[in-house]
Design an enzyme around this catalytic site. Sequence first.
Site, PDB file in Angstrom:
ATOM      1  N   GLY A  18       0.829  -1.200   0.000  1.00 25.24           N
ATOM      2  CA  GLY A  18       0.000   0.000   0.000  1.00 25.24           C
ATOM      3  C   GLY A  18       0.860   1.245   0.000  1.00 25.24           C
ATOM      4  O   GLY A  18       1.937   1.264   0.600  1.00 25.24           O
ATOM      5  N   ARG A  19       0.374   2.278  -0.681  1.00 22.49           N
ATOM      6  CA  ARG A  19       1.120   3.539  -0.740  1.00 22.49           C
ATOM      7  C   ARG A  19       0.185   4.705  -0.486  1.00 22.49           C
ATOM      8  O   ARG A  19      -0.962   4.708  -0.926  1.00 22.49           O
ATOM      9  CB  ARG A  19       1.786   3.722  -2.112  1.00 22.49           C
ATOM     10  CG  ARG A  19       2.834   2.684  -2.445  1.00 22.49           C
ATOM     11  CD  ARG A  19       3.517   2.999  -3.776  1.00 22.49           C
ATOM     12  NE  ARG A  19       4.398   1.921  -4.200  1.00 22.49           N
ATOM     13  CZ  ARG A  19       5.659   1.783  -3.804  1.00 22.49           C
ATOM     14  NH1 ARG A  19       6.178   2.673  -2.973  1.00 22.49           N
ATOM     15  NH2 ARG A  19       6.399   0.773  -4.230  1.00 22.49           N
ATOM     16  N   GLY A  20       0.702   5.710   0.232  1.00 18.44           N
ATOM     17  CA  GLY A  20      -0.020   6.940   0.461  1.00 18.44           C
ATOM     18  C   GLY A  20       0.881   8.112   0.168  1.00 18.44           C
ATOM     19  O   GLY A  20       2.037   7.945  -0.242  1.00 18.44           O
ATOM     20  N   VAL A  25       3.342   1.135   2.933  1.00 19.56           N
ATOM     21  CA  VAL A  25       3.137  -0.015   3.805  1.00 19.56           C
ATOM     22  C   VAL A  25       3.707  -1.249   3.126  1.00 19.56           C
ATOM     23  O   VAL A  25       3.421  -1.523   1.952  1.00 19.56           O
ATOM     24  CB  VAL A  25       1.642  -0.227   4.120  1.00 19.56           C
ATOM     25  CG1 VAL A  25       1.464  -1.439   5.037  1.00 19.56           C
ATOM     26  CG2 VAL A  25       1.047   1.020   4.773  1.00 19.56           C
ATOM     27  N   LYS A  40       4.576   0.180   8.254  1.00 18.81           N
ATOM     28  CA  LYS A  40       4.294   1.460   7.609  1.00 18.81           C
ATOM     29  C   LYS A  40       5.520   2.358   7.781  1.00 18.81           C
ATOM     30  O   LYS A  40       5.870   2.743   8.901  1.00 18.81           O
ATOM     31  CB  LYS A  40       3.068   2.114   8.246  1.00 18.81           C
ATOM     32  CG  LYS A  40       2.653   3.442   7.624  1.00 18.81           C
ATOM     33  CD  LYS A  40       1.362   3.944   8.265  1.00 18.81           C
ATOM     34  CE  LYS A  40       0.855   5.216   7.615  1.00 18.81           C
ATOM     35  NZ  LYS A  40      -0.429   5.661   8.211  1.00 18.81           N
ATOM     36  N   ASP A 137     -11.050  10.252   8.329  1.00 15.75           N
ATOM     37  CA  ASP A 137     -10.751   9.806   6.963  1.00 15.75           C
ATOM     38  C   ASP A 137     -11.327   8.419   6.715  1.00 15.75           C
ATOM     39  O   ASP A 137     -10.634   7.508   6.265  1.00 15.75           O
ATOM     40  CB  ASP A 137      -9.240   9.812   6.734  1.00 15.75           C
ATOM     41  CG  ASP A 137      -8.873   9.767   5.237  1.00 15.75           C
ATOM     42  OD1 ASP A 137      -9.764  10.055   4.405  1.00 15.75           O
ATOM     43  OD2 ASP A 137      -7.715   9.450   4.922  1.00 15.75           O
TER      44      ASP A 137
END
Length: 452
Positions: A18-20, A25, A40, A137
Amino acid sequence: MEPGFLLSGRYRVEEPIGRGSQSTVYRAHDELLQRQVAVKVFRNDADDLERTRQQGQEVRILAGMSHHALVTLFDAGADLSDPDVRLTYLVMELVRGPDLRHRAAQGPLSTAHMAVIGHDLADGLSYMHHHGIVHRDIKPANILLVDYSNEDRRPRAKLSDFGVAVLQAESRVADEGGTSGTPAYLSPEQAAGEPAGPPSDIYSLGLVLLEGLTGRMAYPGAPIQSAVARLLEDPQIPEELAPMWVALLTSMLARDPSARPAAREVALALRQEVINGAARHRLDESPTATDEEGRMRAVERYRILDTPADGAFDRIAGLAARLFSVPVAIVSVVDHDRIWFKAHHGTEVTEIGRDPGLCASAILQDEAWIIRDATTDPRTLTNPLVAGEFGLQFYAGVPLRTPDGYNLGTFCILDRTAREFTDEDTRMLEDLAAIVMNDLELRLQSREAIAR
């Protein structure tokens, strides 16, 4: 970060999952405890004080929470093996399963699935809000799905990513720096740049549930267009949804934050829907051998359907009315399609259809079923006894449970005004129900002894 990197000499990094905007992550292996974890890793900028503050806030929030619907924090630290690159990170449980965004891309989920997912999330939010934390969020990408049992194919949900979560006491200060959250799932107050409290999370969860049921985002489009749209119009809730869902989503998606239910009320409403859905599933799956048929055999065994009015039960019902200062107290027996009032203090009604009767819901519970204000409780908003001429506002019912676990009916009290009901009140009502059930048991034993 390359696969195989050993973070802080303990966590062997594998592939990214996962990317933000501020972090990535990774799946990783804890070399010490020999287990898979999620790590993370933050993008660090020594000059970005706000980002550093948010990272610290996320650590503090996660470290103080423990709930089945919230991702668990195992560890936090910083890798200093490279003096030029400081890697700060969180180590969390690895949830094996897709997020709700990827699952929803396959099409709408069933109401049974969304009831389970929604209950988990609302229960988690209730826990957070009780501890003074607002997530800010709630969106499908932050909802992880995991199947705990091969026998139950309905995924359970865990809420993740607390990067913009805040303590309620700090919410106003945090929001002064700009709108937090994802545009498509912002509450009206977030879109207007106002402080986001617990009702904001409820609104965002309502949008997530609506999207899961319909397969369509309520406010698509560019960020500004999407954010402004909810200030101008309410989301479209399909009329073909069940009345429970329409009533619940309408209340959750009210533009006025004070009109939205609390997370605990949402969780209770969805828990009831999960129970009702499971009962419907059992009836559909095995029409010749169901728990309901076993329950009805128990009702027949106690011989309480086709019997005259019972003075002993009338006295107990009258006692309950006086103890709790309510106008109506009832000893009910739930039949296939009717609810029969074996004692009915304060009303001349002796029977009612099973569907609108709250006793039919009360017998599905493992404990007392309390509706403190039926006009605002999502479980009863559309009930004819509440919305119609009777004007029911308060209900408390305790199942009349046999020694082998069947609920024959209830001992319940009703009122036309909302009221509080304490734990001590609940225990007192349970004691009265036990007196009724003990009497029925003695009568059954007496008949069996005579028959022998």
